[in-house]
Enzyme design. Sequence first.
Site, PDB file in Angstrom:
ATOM      1  N   HIS A 191      11.334 -21.610 -21.049  1.00  0.00           N
ATOM      2  CA  HIS A 191      11.801 -21.391 -19.682  1.00  0.00           C
ATOM      3  C   HIS A 191      12.050 -22.723 -18.975  1.00  0.00           C
ATOM      4  O   HIS A 191      13.053 -22.882 -18.269  1.00  0.00           O
ATOM      5  CB  HIS A 191      10.767 -20.573 -18.905  1.00  0.00           C
ATOM      6  CG  HIS A 191      10.642 -19.157 -19.369  1.00  0.00           C
ATOM      7  ND1 HIS A 191      10.686 -18.084 -18.502  1.00  0.00           N
ATOM      8  CD2 HIS A 191      10.467 -18.623 -20.602  1.00  0.00           C
ATOM      9  CE1 HIS A 191      10.548 -16.962 -19.187  1.00  0.00           C
ATOM     10  NE2 HIS A 191      10.404 -17.269 -20.465  1.00  0.00           N
ATOM     11  N   ASP A 251      12.191 -18.684 -11.522  1.00  0.00           N
ATOM     12  CA  ASP A 251      12.123 -17.849 -12.719  1.00  0.00           C
ATOM     13  C   ASP A 251      11.930 -16.397 -12.296  1.00  0.00           C
ATOM     14  O   ASP A 251      11.121 -16.083 -11.421  1.00  0.00           O
ATOM     15  CB  ASP A 251      10.951 -18.297 -13.589  1.00  0.00           C
ATOM     16  CG  ASP A 251      11.077 -17.809 -15.021  1.00  0.00           C
ATOM     17  OD1 ASP A 251      11.116 -16.583 -15.227  1.00  0.00           O
ATOM     18  OD2 ASP A 251      11.141 -18.661 -15.924  1.00  0.00           O
TER      19      ASP A 251
END
Length: 486
Positions: free
Chosen positions: A24, A127
């Site tokens: 990520h 995110d």
Amino acid sequence: MERECFPPPPHPHVIVFPFPVHSHVHVMLNLAEILSLHGFHITFFITEYTRKSCYFREISSHFARYLGFHFQTISDGLPFNHPRTGDKVAELFNSIDSTTKPQFKEVLKSGLVTRDGRPPITCVIADGIMCFTIDIAKEFQLPTILFRPFSASCFWSLFCVPKLIDALELPLKGDYNMDKLVSNVPGMEGFLRLRDLPSFCRANDLSDPKLQHVVSETHRAASGYGLILNTFEELEEFSLAHIRTKFQNVYTIGPLHASLKTKTTLQMRSSSGLKEEESKCMAWLDDQALKSVVYVSFGNMTVLDIHQLMEFWHGLVNSGKPFLLVIPANLISEEFQVPRVHFEGTKQRGKAVNWAPQEEALAHPAIGGFLTHSGWNSTLESICEGVPMICWPFYADQQVNSRLVGEVWKIGLDMKDICDRIVVEKMVKELLDVRREDFMKSANQMARLARKSVSQGGTSYCNLNRLIEDIKSMNCLIQDIPKSNY
């Protein structure tokens, strides 16, 4: 009447806040760099765990060239020796909620990110697994755009979990036929099986905290300003069409690593990002025949037991094909030691390394196939280089991705839920020999579509420009809003 002139607003200042695991962080660094190339100021939130690692120096040095780029440290609340991989990721969810969430609010309230002459914050790109950022940003009159590093198809299947529960397709029971087609994920009815649902869906208790968390965060994403997906229209149009019925401002801007390459001639980071790399493996590849090598990597989060590793190793050796095997330190469960003596045979036919520069390796002409965990970054990197895949998914979105590779795009083989040396050997031979031409034809066609999408006029190219212009528009509006908390 003389027109009144106003100075132009400063360049946008965007907070980029990834979920603190390698894959990520890496892909959101790509997005942050693209925005930096467009003159944006970036404050990139990074955990103390990452900052203290020996690999942060490389990243910090790379981004030092962008004067408007700053790293902001925040804690994930876990001790430094916590593995943050495999099943332990669930503990990271809890720790972020209790520790990182209040810290994020405090950092915004303190004005820390706008000191030293940095302009006011324009928006937050967070995110998609951390939707608490939406509520906190609203307190400071900031819009939030969510970024999901998963495939669009995984995102959509998670969104449909309540419908699957209502239809009694979930939870899974021990006597379920895992090859039964799923009926309640619109657009994917013809190929998605129960075994292809995201790994969180395998919980036999609907109160499972991981399942509850990811499904809740997927639905909460609709309250953000927009949704960024690292995919391209031609790759997942069947899922994207349905996502757009539920979400406004969907930006498909992938593959991001390929888009970044089209926008800069600077020395590129390799896909391993936060890991040391072994360039010796590239020299070894130089000595191999064209399209003859299987590249083997299971990413940063996969954890194998020693039996699984040895099944893969024996299957590779028995296939008779040269292979480049990546074995990072965290690949094997702590209670096991890698029996290096068993890898002596590797020297005859392959090479084992602790890490490899993945993007460069997949682009090497010697690579003929990729045995992968089907992480979305790895899948996109393989697609862009036209490399067929053998998929052995571990968790999260990887089950969905591997089904797409094998059944929808026809660019590889899906080996999920099987870890057997005979099957590994058979699939390697099928990929590189028996069906090589078919797989290469499909993979090359998909690679052309990926490159076209990020080229001028392509779908991802246009969507990225739309995202940039939308953030600039936010910036013009934000200048008129008083920021009493800054």
